[in-house]
Design an enzyme around this catalytic site. Structure first.
Site, short mmCIF file in Angstrom:
data_model
loop_
_atom_site.label_atom_id
_atom_site.label_comp_id
_atom_site.label_asym_id
_atom_site.label_seq_id
_atom_site.Cartn_x
_atom_site.Cartn_y
_atom_site.Cartn_z
N THR A 37 0.76 -1.02 -0.23
CA THR A 37 0.04 -0.07 0.32
C THR A 37 1.12 1.30 -0.44
O THR A 37 0.12 2.87 -0.22
CB THR A 37 -0.91 0.09 1.34
N GLY A 38 2.67 0.91 -0.06
CA GLY A 38 3.15 2.09 0.39
C GLY A 38 3.45 3.21 -0.89
O GLY A 38 3.58 1.89 -1.90
N GLN A 76 4.79 1.69 11.40
CA GLN A 76 3.58 1.48 10.41
C GLN A 76 3.18 1.10 9.63
O GLN A 76 2.24 1.16 9.40
CB GLN A 76 4.79 3.33 10.25
N TYR A 144 -9.92 -4.97 11.93
CA TYR A 144 -8.72 -4.39 12.16
C TYR A 144 -8.43 -3.81 13.56
O TYR A 144 -7.89 -3.18 13.79
CB TYR A 144 -9.35 -2.96 11.00
N VAL A 174 -5.97 9.60 10.54
CA VAL A 174 -4.48 10.64 10.80
C VAL A 174 -5.22 10.94 9.47
O VAL A 174 -5.53 9.91 8.34
CB VAL A 174 -3.53 10.18 10.63
C1 UD1 Z 1 -10.15 3.55 11.34
C2 UD1 Z 1 -9.96 4.44 12.33
C3 UD1 Z 1 -8.55 5.12 12.40
C4 UD1 Z 1 -7.61 4.41 11.64
C5 UD1 Z 1 -8.64 3.74 9.76
C6 UD1 Z 1 -7.70 2.69 9.30
C7 UD1 Z 1 -11.95 5.05 14.20
C8 UD1 Z 1 -12.55 6.14 14.90
N1 UD1 Z 1 -10.92 5.59 13.25
O1 UD1 Z 1 -11.02 4.85 10.73
O2 UD1 Z 1 -8.67 5.69 13.98
O3 UD1 Z 1 -6.41 5.30 11.69
O4 UD1 Z 1 -9.58 3.71 10.69
O5 UD1 Z 1 -8.00 2.53 8.75
O6 UD1 Z 1 -12.24 3.76 14.20
N2 UD1 Z 1 -16.86 7.56 4.54
C9 UD1 Z 1 -17.30 7.90 3.82
N3 UD1 Z 1 -17.10 8.61 3.03
C10 UD1 Z 1 -16.21 7.46 1.87
C11 UD1 Z 1 -15.97 7.04 2.76
C12 UD1 Z 1 -15.56 7.08 4.48
O7 UD1 Z 1 -18.69 8.96 4.34
O8 UD1 Z 1 -16.67 7.66 0.89
C13 UD1 Z 1 -17.23 7.78 6.36
C14 UD1 Z 1 -16.82 6.19 7.30
O9 UD1 Z 1 -18.24 5.13 7.30
C15 UD1 Z 1 -16.14 6.27 8.42
C16 UD1 Z 1 -15.79 8.08 7.86
O10 UD1 Z 1 -16.21 8.12 6.97
O11 UD1 Z 1 -17.35 7.16 9.07
C17 UD1 Z 1 -13.92 8.01 8.10
O12 UD1 Z 1 -13.86 6.58 7.38
P1 UD1 Z 1 -12.20 6.24 7.72
O13 UD1 Z 1 -11.80 7.37 7.21
O14 UD1 Z 1 -12.39 4.80 6.09
O15 UD1 Z 1 -11.37 5.90 9.34
P2 UD1 Z 1 -12.39 4.95 9.63
O16 UD1 Z 1 -13.00 4.04 9.50
O17 UD1 Z 1 -12.99 6.27 10.43
#
Ligand code: UD1
Length: 319
Positions: A37-38, A76, A144, A174
Site C-alpha cells: 500500500t506504500g 507503521q 482491523y 490521521v
Molecule cells: C478507522 C480508525 C482510524 C484508523 C483507520 C485506518 C476509528 C474511529 N478510526 O478509521 O483511527 O486510522 O480506521 O483505516 O475507528 N466515509 C464516508 N465516505 C467515504 C469514506 C468513508 O462517508 O467515501 C465515512 C466512514 O463510513 C466513516 C468515516 O467516513 O464513518 C471515516 O472513515 P475512514 O476515513 O475510512 O476512517 P475510519 O474507519 O473512521
C-alpha cells in the site's frame, strides 16, 4: 538520534515520519516497506538520505539484520481500513498481527532500545462517553480494530516478558498530504478532497453526523518523536488525537468553502463496523510525553488541500 528504522516507511504516515526523523538529524534512517500500500514516490525527495529495503514485516529473518544497532524502530507497516478488514480479513490479520509479532520479536533479538507502535483509535469501538481515555475498556467492532488491539497487548507483553520497550500510540483518523485517494478504502478526507478537486459529489455513508477526531499527519510525527524519548512510556498506550471532533457533514462543508465549490454529497447506507463518534482525550500524552498537537482542523485541511492542488502532487496523485 542513532540509527532508526521505519516499517511502512513508504506509506503516507511512515514517509512523513521519515522526513521528520531526517529533520531531527537522525543519523541513519532505514526504511522497510513491501510496497503493498506504500509508494516509493513518497520518498522521492529523501531517497539519497535513506536506505530503502523492500521487505515484508512478516519476514523476521530479513528484519533481524536491518534492526541490529538500531536505537528505535517505528512500526507503521499495516494493512489499514476497517471495511477492508471485513471484506477480506486474512491479509490484514496476517500482516497486522503476525507482522507486528515478527517486528517486536526481531527488535527484541536485535537489542533495539525502543519500538514505537502505530495502534488505532478503532480499538475503543463505540464508547458511551466522550472523549475516549486510555483507561476505558476497548470494544473492537471490526477485525482491523481487534488486530491493532492485539498489537497493543503484544507491546505490553514484550515490555514485561522480554524487556523490549514498546510504546503504543492510538492514532485518531490521521490525514494530510500523500494520503492516497485511489481506493474505496482510503481515508475519507483524501476521498473528499479528490471529489472536490474533480467537481464531483462525495459519498457519505450514513447520515454524515458521525464524527471523527481528524489528526494532521505532522502532529502524529511529532507525537512519535516524543514517544521515542519519553522516559517512562515503555509498555504504555497513548492517544494520538487532538481532543476535537468534526462530523463528516461539517468536514465536507469546510472543504467546499476552502476549495471554492458547492456540491451536495450523495448519501449511502451506513458502513459495517463503523464507529459512530471518535474523540481523543489527549491529556495523558500531554502529561507524560509532553505532546500538544499544533494543527487545527482548518489549518491541516488547508495544507492538505494545497498539497493536492500543487502541480506535482496533482499529477502523481489524481488521475
Ligand atoms: C478507522 C480508525 C482510524 C484508523 C483507520 C485506518 C476509528 C474511529 N478510526 O478509521 O483511527 O486510522 O480506521 O483505516 O475507528 N466515509 C464516508 N465516505 C467515504 C469514506 C468513508 O462517508 O467515501 C465515512 C466512514 O463510513 C466513516 C468515516 O467516513 O464513518 C471515516 O472513515 P475512514 O476515513 O475510512 O476512517 P475510519 O474507519 O473512521
Amino acid at each position: 538520534m542513532t540509527k532508526v528504522v521505519v516499517t511502512g516507511g513508504a506509506g503516507f504516515i511512515g514517509s512523513a515520519l521519515v522526513r521528520g526523523l531526517l529533520r531531527e538529524g537522525a543519523g541513519r534512517v532505514i526504511v522497510i516497506d513491501n510496497l503493498l500500500t506504500g509508494f516509493l514516490e513518497n520518498l522521492d525527495e529523501v531517497r539519497a538520505q535513506i536506505e530503502f529495503h523492500q521487505v515484508d514485516v512478516r519476514d523476521q529473518a530479513a528484519l533481524l539484520p536491518l534492526f541490529r544497532d538500531a536505537g528505535y524502530v517505528f512500526h507503521q507497516a499495516a494493512i489499514p481500513s476497517v471495511p477492508r478488514s471485513i471484506h477480506d480479513p486474512e491479509p490484514s490479520h496476517d500482516i497486522n498481527i503476525n507482522g507486528t509479532f515478527a517486528v517486536f520479536r526481531a527488535a527484541q533479538r536485535a537489542g533495539v532500545r525502543r519500538v514505537i507502535y502505530a495502534a488505532s483509535s478503532s480499538a475503543y469501538g463505540d464508547t458511551e462517553t466522550l472523549p475516549k481515555t486510555e483507561t476505558m475498556t476497548p470494544h473492537p467492532r471490526s477485525p482491523y480494530a481487534l488486530q491493532k488491539l492485539v498489537g497493543e497487548y503484544y507491546a505490553s507483553v514484550f515490555t514485561r516478558c522480554f524487556g523490549l520497550e514498546v510504546v503504543a500510540l492510538r492514532y485518531f483518523n490521521v490525514y494530510g498530504p500523500r494520503q492516497h485517494p485511489s481506493s474505496p478504502y482510503s481515508g475519507v478526507l483524501s476521498l473528499f478532497i479528490k471529489a472536490a478537486l474533480e467537481g464531483r459529489p462525495p459519498t457519505i455513508y450514513g447520515d454524515g453526523e458521525q464524527s471523527r477526531d481528524f489528526t494532521f499527519v505532522e502532529d502524529v510525527v511529532a507525537l512519535n518523536l516524543k514517544a521515542a524519548r519519553a522516559p517512562d512510556a515503555a509498555g504504555k498506550v497513548y492517544n494520538g488525537g487532538n481532543g476535537c471532533r468534526i462530523t463528516l457533514n461539517e468536514a465536507w462543508g469546510l472543504l467546499q468553502r476552502l476549495a471554492g465549490v458547492s456540491i451536495a454529497p450523495v448519501y449511502g447506507p451506513p458502513r459495517e463496523g463503523d464507529v459512530r463518534h471518535s474523540q481523543a482525550d489527549p491529556t495523558l500524552a500531554e502529561r507524560e510525553l509532553g505532546h500538544r498537537p499544533c494543527y487545527s482542523f482548518e489549518e491541516g485541511l488547508r495544507e492538505t488541500l494545497a498539497w493536492f492542488r500543487d502541480a506535482a502532487g496533482r499529477a502523481a496523485w489524481l488521475p
